[in-house]
Write an enzyme that holds these catalytic residues in place. Structure first.
Site, PDB file in Angstrom:
ATOM      1  N   ALA A 207       0.752  -1.291  -0.119  1.00  0.00           N
ATOM      2  CA  ALA A 207       0.121   0.120  -0.072  1.00  0.00           C
ATOM      3  C   ALA A 207       0.800   1.323  -0.079  1.00  0.00           C
ATOM      4  O   ALA A 207       0.363   2.183  -0.537  1.00  0.00           O
ATOM      5  CB  ALA A 207      -0.790  -0.004   1.127  1.00  0.00           C
ATOM      6  N   CYS A 332      15.748  -0.306   0.508  1.00  0.00           N
ATOM      7  CA  CYS A 332      16.058  -1.506   1.368  1.00  0.00           C
ATOM      8  C   CYS A 332      17.531  -1.710   1.279  1.00  0.00           C
ATOM      9  O   CYS A 332      18.040  -2.505   1.940  1.00  0.00           O
ATOM     10  CB  CYS A 332      15.414  -2.749   0.860  1.00  0.00           C
ATOM     11  SG  CYS A 332      13.568  -2.603   0.995  1.00  0.00           S
TER      12      CYS A 332
END
Length: 397
Positions: A207, A332
């Protein structure tokens, strides 16, 4: 010049849309029951959860019971990969690419350590997987293919429909089905997602990449797919994802996806104009730059640029000092001193890869913000190059 705050790191995460915030608010205090409880409070929460599931499914042309909610895109990818292989109950062969998000890449490297055979496909200089190379890589014991829909660092869109068609043709001649998973975390809300048209068995979204909350993802699992849970503790989410359901965030995901899909064309037209403006301005004002990946066959929201003879981390820091947020690649992988695995796979010169910056846009960015970046950026690049021994040597100093 007044310092501003300009956010151009929307591939890392996005600001939550007001529509999604409004949708979530009742489920923090008013409708707070456990969706797995039998009483009225629980039934009220359960209804809201299944409403969010139905809306999410409809927006990607899936069935209601083909959607499970997870904690993030990385969890979706892990459930897809390890769940499919666990269901087979035997070690076999897996195909992926060298430019996948670490959630897929590291999962596949872990599989190698456990004795699985894994093929990491090369990509071309634009970052695209070859369908012919993938077909040639298939073996008798191939069980799973996982190829991302679009790359998170350079935005390259992969030929998912063609890959799915090739796998379907191969499956017609096999006993063991090859399942096809795609990580669509970067494309949800930016490209039309129709799981039937794409032809995939599993598809991951998160999301917070399309103006929803962090901490919620959705995994599409085609009906009839043989998949086992990889975590245990409850019957939630068709028995595949134990834990109390996050009703508020599920509602937020569904609303944010609806918002993004409805506004997609309008948003994309605006975002593409920003990308073109920044790219053209950089090429006009700054010498010795490289646009990484394809401009035409990539997401309109991503622009990856190598500024030769400087370190991307230094450029990023100076941009930040001037109120401009960008990235050197995947969020990341932040903190890593290694060149981007994506740019390395695309055969970008390692030195040029060290000077790469990813700018990523949203509908909330403006042309005035891009003007500001183009006023600030050339001076920063010049300053850093003047401190670079390589640049000075090239410049004859």
């Amino acid at each position: 010049m007044e310092k501003k705050k300009i956010y151009l790191d929307n591939s890392a995460t996005t600001r939550v849309a007001p529509e999604a915030v409004k949708e979530m608010l009742p489920y923090f205090s008013g409708i707070y029951g456990n969706a797995s409880s039998f009483h009225g409070f629980g039934r009220e929460a359960k209804y809201a959860l299944e409403e969010a599931r139905a809306k999410t499914a409809s927006l990607i042309n899936a069935e209601f019971d083909e959607i499970i909610f997870t904690g993030c895109g990385s969890e979706c990818n892990n459930i897809a990969i390890f769940g499919i292989l666990s269901a087979y109950g035997k070690k076999g062969h897996v195909i992926t690419s060298k430019i996948e998000h670490h959630a897929v890449l590291y999962s596949c490297k872990h599989l190698q350590e456990r004795g699985y055979d894994v093929t990491f496909l090369d990509v071309d200089k634009e970052g695209r997987v070859s369908v012919d190379a993938l077909k040639k890589a298939v073996k008798e014991n191939t069980l799973l293919v996982s190829i991302m829909h679009a790359n998170n660092e350079v935005g390259t869109i992969e030929p998912i429909e063609e890959i799915a068609a090739a796998i379907k043709e191969i499956n017609e001649k096999r006993k063991d089905k090859i399942y096809f998973h795609t990580d669509a975390v970067q494309t949800a809300g930016k490209l039309p997602l129709d799981v039937k048209k794409l032809g995939v068995d599993l598809l991951s979204v998160a999301a917070h990449k399309f103006y929803g909350p962090k901490g919620i993802g959705a995994l599409y699992i085609k009906k009839g797919t043989n998949i086992h849970p990889v975590m245990f503790g409850g019957h939630h989410e068709n028995g595949l994802r134990p834990g109390t359901e996050n009703v508020a965030f599920a509602k937020g995901l569904a609303k944010a996806l609806e918002f993004s899909v409805v506004q997609m064309q309008t948003h994309n037209n605006h975002i593409l104009s920003l990308k073109e403006k920044l790219k053209n301005g950089i090429l006009e004002e700054i010498p010795e730059v490289i646009i990484n990946g394809s401009f035409e066959k990539s997401l309109c929201s991503v622009l990856n640029v190598s500024f030769k003879y400087i370190e991307g981390e230094s450029l990023l820091a100076m941009l930040d000092m001037n109120g401009i947020a960008a990235s050197t690649g995947s969020a990341c992988a932040s903190g890593s001193s290694e060149p981007s695995h994506v740019l390395s796979a695309m055969r970008v010169d390692p030195i040029d890869a060290q000077g790469a910056i990813r700018f990523s846009f949203s509908y909330a960015n403006t042309h005035e913000e891009i003007d500001y970046v183009l006023k600030i950026l050339p001076g920063i690049v010049e300053k850093l190059r003047n401190m670079s021994p390589v640049w000075q040597k090239k410049d004859g100093r």
